[in-house]
Write an enzyme that holds these catalytic residues in place. Structure first.
Site, PDB file in Angstrom:
ATOM      1  N   ASP A 186      -0.001   5.047   1.017  1.00 36.66           N
ATOM      2  CA  ASP A 186      -0.192   6.002   2.114  1.00 36.66           C
ATOM      3  C   ASP A 186      -0.108   5.299   3.463  1.00 36.66           C
ATOM      4  OD1 ASP A 186      -0.683   8.278   0.489  1.00 36.66           O
ATOM      5  OD2 ASP A 186      -2.665   7.508   0.057  1.00 36.66           O
ATOM      6  N   ASP A 192       0.880  -1.151   0.000  1.00 40.39           N
ATOM      7  CA  ASP A 192       0.000   0.000   0.000  1.00 40.39           C
ATOM      8  C   ASP A 192       0.936   1.224   0.000  1.00 40.39           C
ATOM      9  OD1 ASP A 192      -2.225   1.707   0.640  1.00 40.39           O
ATOM     10  OD2 ASP A 192      -1.516   1.689   2.706  1.00 40.39           O
TER      11      ASP A 192
HETATM   12  P1  B16 Z   1      -6.901  10.081  -3.297  1.00 40.60           P
HETATM   13  P2  B16 Z   1      -3.628   4.025   0.215  1.00 40.60           P
HETATM   14  C1  B16 Z   1      -5.572   5.840   0.209  1.00 40.60           C
HETATM   15  O1  B16 Z   1      -4.290   5.469  -0.117  1.00 40.60           O
HETATM   16  C2  B16 Z   1      -5.620   6.619   1.512  1.00 40.60           C
HETATM   17  O2  B16 Z   1      -5.274   5.804   2.607  1.00 40.60           O
HETATM   18  C3  B16 Z   1      -7.019   7.131   1.725  1.00 40.60           C
HETATM   19  O3  B16 Z   1      -7.095   7.884   2.920  1.00 40.60           O
HETATM   20  C4  B16 Z   1      -7.427   7.993   0.511  1.00 40.60           C
HETATM   21  O4  B16 Z   1      -8.750   8.450   0.641  1.00 40.60           O
HETATM   22  C5  B16 Z   1      -7.298   7.148  -0.758  1.00 40.60           C
HETATM   23  O5  B16 Z   1      -5.980   6.680  -0.870  1.00 40.60           O
HETATM   24  C6  B16 Z   1      -7.669   7.911  -2.007  1.00 40.60           C
HETATM   25  O6  B16 Z   1      -6.734   8.924  -2.202  1.00 40.60           O
HETATM   26  O7  B16 Z   1      -7.958  11.005  -2.810  1.00 40.60           O
HETATM   27  O8  B16 Z   1      -5.523  10.686  -3.341  1.00 40.60           O
HETATM   28  O9  B16 Z   1      -7.267   9.405  -4.614  1.00 40.60           O
HETATM   29  O10 B16 Z   1      -3.533   3.966   1.705  1.00 40.60           O
HETATM   30  O11 B16 Z   1      -4.541   2.996  -0.408  1.00 40.60           O
HETATM   31  O12 B16 Z   1      -2.293   4.118  -0.470  1.00 40.60           O
HETATM   32 MG    MG Z   2      -2.656   3.161   3.491  1.00 38.18          MG
END
Ligand code: B16
Ligand code: MG
Length: 217
Positions: free
Chosen positions: A13, A11
């Site tokens: 984030d 993953d």
């Molecule tokens: P975006 P991951 C996720 O990333 C985040 O944890 C989540 O909080 C966020 O809403 C989602 O990506 C979408 O992100 O708005 O930038 O498209 O943890 O799956 O890497």
């Molecule tokens: Mg994450």
């Protein structure tokens, strides 16, 4: 005996880099503009899920789930993303979490393939800014698959790496992500709090704590 594990799917984030704090700050700011207060407990449920799904959780939390049209919701989500993108635009390789660069390089030297299964539409940009493009073998486009906790994003990453799910390990900081990895039939590694990531096969506090030798079975 030949080693079974041939790929690791990360993953982004909260695992590769600490953007979760920025997502939280951006959502908190957006929520305050529509008189909703969110704390870190609410934020736990936003980790790993898509932008629109996050907005729905926030509106429900504030009891305002019926107050906005789809078009208005899109404006709210776009505004949050504007705050977020502005915050991460100055990211550099210094924003990699401790130990990540070393870990990725070690995996490469062992011939282990590396995939990224991030729900974020900004993942590609972040990979560039963090300077790890050369170390990554495959990045899933999150717009092509149902979001976590559905297993699809991890299954697609395995497919992109030309591996069976059983040959891959998934690494996640979100409850929804661990659920997705498990449903994909992969060994799951949690990054964060054991009390939150109760379903993971193993949990390390931070990426730098990952013990590769114990994972390479
Ligand atoms: P975006 P991951 C996720 O990333 C985040 O944890 C989540 O909080 C966020 O809403 C989602 O990506 C979408 O992100 O708005 O930038 O498209 O943890 O799956 O890497
Ligand atoms: Mg994450």
């Amino acid at each position: 005996m030949e080693q079974k594990i041939k790929g690791i799917i990360f993953d982004m984030d909260g695992v590769i880099t600490d953007t979760s704090e920025y997502h939280y700050t951006a959502w908190k700011l957006l929520a305050s503009k529509i008189d909703i207060y969110i704390d870190r407990d609410v934020n736990e449920n936003l980790k790993g899920i898509s932008r629109m799904a996050s907005l729905d959780v926030i509106l429900k939390h504030g009891g305002r789930e019926n107050d906005f049209s789809e078009a208005e919701k899109l404006v709210l989500a776009t505004t949050k993303n504007k705050y977020y993108v502005e915050m991460i635009s100055r990211f550099t390789p210094d924003n990699l979490l401790d130990g990540v660069e070393l870990l990725l390089k070690e995996l490469k030297s062992l011939g282990i393939k590396i995939g990224i299964a991030s729900a974020s539409k900004s993942a590609g940009k972040l990979i560039e800014l963090l300077g790890i493009t050369q170390l990554i073998d495959y990045v899933v486009d999150p717009t092509t698959v149902p979001g976590k906790p559905a297993p699809d994003i991890f299954l697609k990453a395995a497919e992109g790496l030309e591996l069976e799910p059983s040959q891959c390990i998934g690494v996640e900081d979100a409850r929804a992500g661990i659920e997705a990895i498990k449903k994909a039939g992969m060994y799951s590694v949690g990054i964060g709090d054991k009390a939150v990531l109760t379903e993971a096969n193993v949990v390390y506090k931070e990426p730098k704590d990952i013990k590769l030798k114990t994972l390479m079975f």
